[in-house]
Design a protein around this motif. Sequence first.
Motif, PDB file in Angstrom:
ATOM      1  N   ASP A 113       8.758   6.344   1.488  1.00  0.00           N
ATOM      2  CA  ASP A 113       9.181   5.420   0.613  1.00  0.00           C
ATOM      3  C   ASP A 113       9.642   4.304   0.889  1.00  0.00           C
ATOM      4  O   ASP A 113      10.217   3.829   2.071  1.00  0.00           O
ATOM      5  CB  ASP A 113      10.580   5.959   0.342  1.00  0.00           C
ATOM      6  N   PRO A 114       9.341   2.816   0.874  1.00  0.00           N
ATOM      7  CA  PRO A 114       9.005   0.984   1.100  1.00  0.00           C
ATOM      8  C   PRO A 114      10.983   1.404   1.518  1.00  0.00           C
ATOM      9  O   PRO A 114      10.735   0.035   2.006  1.00  0.00           O
ATOM     10  CB  PRO A 114       8.443   0.396   0.408  1.00  0.00           C
ATOM     11  N   ASP A 115      11.901   1.850   0.726  1.00  0.00           N
ATOM     12  CA  ASP A 115      13.206   0.977   0.454  1.00  0.00           C
ATOM     13  C   ASP A 115      13.440   1.624   1.473  1.00  0.00           C
ATOM     14  O   ASP A 115      15.231   1.468   1.630  1.00  0.00           O
ATOM     15  CB  ASP A 115      13.376   1.460  -0.805  1.00  0.00           C
ATOM     16  N   LEU A 116      13.376   2.410   2.911  1.00  0.00           N
ATOM     17  CA  LEU A 116      13.491   3.370   3.408  1.00  0.00           C
ATOM     18  C   LEU A 116      12.943   2.705   5.217  1.00  0.00           C
ATOM     19  O   LEU A 116      13.692   3.313   6.051  1.00  0.00           O
ATOM     20  CB  LEU A 116      13.560   4.841   3.813  1.00  0.00           C
ATOM     21  N   ILE A 117      12.098   1.882   5.005  1.00  0.00           N
ATOM     22  CA  ILE A 117      11.290   1.477   6.170  1.00  0.00           C
ATOM     23  C   ILE A 117      12.223   0.417   6.995  1.00  0.00           C
ATOM     24  O   ILE A 117      12.424   0.618   8.249  1.00  0.00           O
ATOM     25  CB  ILE A 117       9.653   0.892   5.781  1.00  0.00           C
ATOM     26  N   HIS A 132      -2.218   7.146   2.491  1.00  0.00           N
ATOM     27  CA  HIS A 132      -2.596   7.154   1.033  1.00  0.00           C
ATOM     28  C   HIS A 132      -2.748   9.062   0.673  1.00  0.00           C
ATOM     29  O   HIS A 132      -3.867   9.784   0.660  1.00  0.00           O
ATOM     30  CB  HIS A 132      -3.732   6.709   0.133  1.00  0.00           C
ATOM     31  N   LEU A 133      -1.389   9.605   0.836  1.00  0.00           N
ATOM     32  CA  LEU A 133      -1.539  11.218   1.135  1.00  0.00           C
ATOM     33  C   LEU A 133      -1.930  11.536  -0.060  1.00  0.00           C
ATOM     34  O   LEU A 133      -1.381  11.010  -1.605  1.00  0.00           O
ATOM     35  CB  LEU A 133      -0.212  11.879   0.961  1.00  0.00           C
ATOM     36  N   TYR A 134      -2.974  12.863  -0.529  1.00  0.00           N
ATOM     37  CA  TYR A 134      -3.816  13.533  -1.281  1.00  0.00           C
ATOM     38  C   TYR A 134      -4.588  13.072  -2.214  1.00  0.00           C
ATOM     39  O   TYR A 134      -4.969  13.654  -3.521  1.00  0.00           O
ATOM     40  CB  TYR A 134      -2.207  13.943  -2.627  1.00  0.00           C
ATOM     41  N   GLY A 135      -4.810  11.601  -2.540  1.00  0.00           N
ATOM     42  CA  GLY A 135      -5.362  10.409  -3.218  1.00  0.00           C
ATOM     43  C   GLY A 135      -5.420   9.397  -3.477  1.00  0.00           C
ATOM     44  O   GLY A 135      -5.856   8.419  -4.249  1.00  0.00           O
ATOM     45  N   GLN A 136      -3.662   9.604  -3.262  1.00  0.00           N
ATOM     46  CA  GLN A 136      -3.154   8.065  -4.146  1.00  0.00           C
ATOM     47  C   GLN A 136      -2.274   7.370  -3.413  1.00  0.00           C
ATOM     48  O   GLN A 136      -1.694   7.858  -2.577  1.00  0.00           O
ATOM     49  CB  GLN A 136      -2.073   8.883  -4.857  1.00  0.00           C
ATOM     50  N   ALA A 137      -2.890   5.840  -3.779  1.00  0.00           N
ATOM     51  CA  ALA A 137      -2.295   4.690  -2.798  1.00  0.00           C
ATOM     52  C   ALA A 137      -0.315   5.110  -2.269  1.00  0.00           C
ATOM     53  O   ALA A 137      -0.005   5.137  -3.697  1.00  0.00           O
ATOM     54  CB  ALA A 137      -3.187   3.119  -3.514  1.00  0.00           C
ATOM     55  N   ALA A 138      -0.015   4.874  -1.573  1.00  0.00           N
ATOM     56  CA  ALA A 138       0.890   4.065  -0.979  1.00  0.00           C
ATOM     57  C   ALA A 138       1.289   2.884  -1.514  1.00  0.00           C
ATOM     58  O   ALA A 138       0.523   2.353  -2.293  1.00  0.00           O
ATOM     59  CB  ALA A 138       1.149   4.397   0.341  1.00  0.00           C
ATOM     60  N   ASP A 139       3.346   2.479  -2.357  1.00  0.00           N
ATOM     61  CA  ASP A 139       2.889   1.599  -2.492  1.00  0.00           C
ATOM     62  C   ASP A 139       2.990   0.113  -1.751  1.00  0.00           C
ATOM     63  O   ASP A 139       4.208  -0.367  -0.804  1.00  0.00           O
ATOM     64  CB  ASP A 139       4.131   1.489  -2.792  1.00  0.00           C
ATOM     65  N   MET A 140       1.819  -0.412  -1.444  1.00  0.00           N
ATOM     66  CA  MET A 140       1.282  -1.163  -0.649  1.00  0.00           C
ATOM     67  C   MET A 140       2.175  -2.700  -0.523  1.00  0.00           C
ATOM     68  O   MET A 140       1.938  -3.257   0.575  1.00  0.00           O
ATOM     69  CB  MET A 140      -0.181  -1.475  -0.612  1.00  0.00           C
ATOM     70  N   ASP A 141       2.361  -3.237  -2.117  1.00  0.00           N
ATOM     71  CA  ASP A 141       2.589  -4.474  -1.927  1.00  0.00           C
ATOM     72  C   ASP A 141       4.325  -4.600  -1.527  1.00  0.00           C
ATOM     73  O   ASP A 141       3.883  -5.487  -0.629  1.00  0.00           O
ATOM     74  CB  ASP A 141       3.216  -4.893  -3.501  1.00  0.00           C
ATOM     75  N   LYS A 142       5.082  -3.571  -1.409  1.00  0.00           N
ATOM     76  CA  LYS A 142       6.535  -3.467  -0.646  1.00  0.00           C
ATOM     77  C   LYS A 142       6.373  -3.316   0.557  1.00  0.00           C
ATOM     78  O   LYS A 142       7.056  -3.771   1.148  1.00  0.00           O
ATOM     79  CB  LYS A 142       7.229  -2.308  -1.468  1.00  0.00           C
ATOM     80  N   ILE A 143       5.830  -2.405   1.105  1.00  0.00           N
ATOM     81  CA  ILE A 143       4.699  -2.706   2.355  1.00  0.00           C
ATOM     82  C   ILE A 143       4.610  -3.352   3.406  1.00  0.00           C
ATOM     83  O   ILE A 143       5.493  -3.967   4.242  1.00  0.00           O
ATOM     84  CB  ILE A 143       4.592  -1.286   3.074  1.00  0.00           C
ATOM     85  N   ASN A 144       3.690  -3.819   2.366  1.00  0.00           N
ATOM     86  CA  ASN A 144       2.842  -5.364   3.654  1.00  0.00           C
ATOM     87  C   ASN A 144       4.413  -6.594   3.052  1.00  0.00           C
ATOM     88  O   ASN A 144       4.293  -7.448   4.315  1.00  0.00           O
ATOM     89  CB  ASN A 144       1.942  -5.816   1.958  1.00  0.00           C
ATOM     90  N   LYS A 145       5.199  -6.609   2.677  1.00  0.00           N
ATOM     91  CA  LYS A 145       5.946  -7.408   2.377  1.00  0.00           C
ATOM     92  C   LYS A 145       6.924  -7.324   3.665  1.00  0.00           C
ATOM     93  O   LYS A 145       7.086  -8.158   4.023  1.00  0.00           O
ATOM     94  CB  LYS A 145       7.089  -7.779   1.365  1.00  0.00           C
ATOM     95  N   ILE A 146       7.192  -5.947   3.508  1.00  0.00           N
ATOM     96  CA  ILE A 146       8.499  -5.577   4.642  1.00  0.00           C
ATOM     97  C   ILE A 146       7.208  -6.135   5.990  1.00  0.00           C
ATOM     98  O   ILE A 146       8.264  -6.428   7.073  1.00  0.00           O
ATOM     99  CB  ILE A 146       8.992  -3.643   5.011  1.00  0.00           C
ATOM    100  N   ALA A 147       6.153  -6.172   6.387  1.00  0.00           N
ATOM    101  CA  ALA A 147       5.659  -6.074   7.574  1.00  0.00           C
ATOM    102  C   ALA A 147       5.096  -7.614   7.479  1.00  0.00           C
ATOM    103  O   ALA A 147       5.983  -8.021   8.866  1.00  0.00           O
ATOM    104  CB  ALA A 147       3.904  -5.406   7.563  1.00  0.00           C
ATOM    105  N   LYS A 148       5.214  -8.579   7.161  1.00  0.00           N
ATOM    106  CA  LYS A 148       5.253  -9.602   6.916  1.00  0.00           C
ATOM    107  C   LYS A 148       6.367 -10.381   8.250  1.00  0.00           C
ATOM    108  O   LYS A 148       6.807 -11.115   8.579  1.00  0.00           O
ATOM    109  CB  LYS A 148       4.966 -10.688   5.821  1.00  0.00           C
ATOM    110  N   LYS A 149       7.857  -9.522   6.477  1.00  0.00           N
ATOM    111  CA  LYS A 149       8.662  -9.766   7.254  1.00  0.00           C
ATOM    112  C   LYS A 149       9.490  -9.964   9.044  1.00  0.00           C
ATOM    113  O   LYS A 149      10.042 -10.844   9.022  1.00  0.00           O
ATOM    114  CB  LYS A 149       9.968  -9.174   5.937  1.00  0.00           C
ATOM    115  N   TYR A 150       8.822  -8.984   8.849  1.00  0.00           N
ATOM    116  CA  TYR A 150       9.448  -8.389  10.678  1.00  0.00           C
ATOM    117  C   TYR A 150       7.901  -8.546  11.669  1.00  0.00           C
ATOM    118  O   TYR A 150       8.159  -8.031  12.870  1.00  0.00           O
ATOM    119  CB  TYR A 150       9.798  -7.083  10.686  1.00  0.00           C
TER     120      TYR A 150
END
Length: 365
Positions: A113-117, A132-150
């Motif tokens: 859950d990107p909102d909890l990262i 990307h569990l079970y074959g479905q991509a994680a919500d990468m835009d939100k994850i990448n945005k957080i990663a860029k911030k930090y």
Amino acid sequence: MNIPFASFEPMHKEIEDELLNKFKEVYKKNWFIQGEEVKKFEEEFAAFCDSKYCIGCGNGLDALYLILRGYGIGAGDEVVVPSNTYIATALAVSYTGAKPVFVEPKPQTYNIDPDLIETAITHKTRAIIAVHLYGQAADMDKINKIAKKYNLKVVEDSAQSHGALYKSRKTGSLGDASGFSFYPGKNLGALGDAGAAVTNDKELADKIRAIANYGSDKKYHHIYKGINSRLDEIQAAFLRIKLKNLDRWNEDRVRIARKYIEGINNPQIIKPIEAVYAKHVWHLFVIRTKKRDNLQEYLKNKGIDTLIHYPIPMHLQQAYQDLNLKFGDFPIAEEISKEVLSLPIWYGMKDSEIEYVIDTINSFK
């Protein structure tokens, strides 16, 4: 009717002659490590992932470890990891000497859950691993945005998502680097253990290749304290044959999943969903029910084999007692572990087999 959880027979029957001929070809060349088949597979799989570089290695765990090690992550560092995934994701972090920090998933997709990262990020955090569990991509835009911030690295764990899409982009091309497993049961599986790291970062790719080959950039010249984790010629040759068929095989999994979704109609069963941003490749078809153990036994008695992915969350595994985590610390992962059940899904499943599974589940009280 007896239905196994997975079967390679339809897939391997189609390509048997090609596999056997390729085995003879490699056998007669007498070159079994770091040869032409590995080089060609790396080029072809990098292209498949819309990425520049692919480095074959021994397995998916090694792929993740090599990426983290390549980024210099180690003792004193922390890496954000989903609380709901296979233990290999966390082990890769532990092998570097860093600490895995768990973050709960979204129950609808089972992915982090990107909102909890952000609440898990400290001054020690160096990276986020998005599975990307079970074959479905994680919500990468939100994850990448957080990663860029930090200023964090984003590592994809794509062990279950060969060919999956996020907003029309391939998994393996969505972060700084990605680790793949080619364990036999994967959508793209070798005939033994195998893995690969994929990235657009040449410096990282060169470093991974060296670390995986005893830390050597050229023969008998060692610039790192490396390990031995190489993709061998035979497995690379087999993977090249399978890669040509992967999109077609994935589409068959989609066919089966759609039949399950449309046909299963039991109020006690929660069916998986496909996120609006994703194209799922259905490595696993995972349902949920409060009566999971009863349902599994019921299906077994009807000749239907199922598995649980995964029955014990990582924070409750004996291996991670050193983190001093307890029951109740990650309630979503804990609830999922008590309710999930993976149904049979493999390339070549017959309609009659799929319908039998559906009818049996619908008759469960």
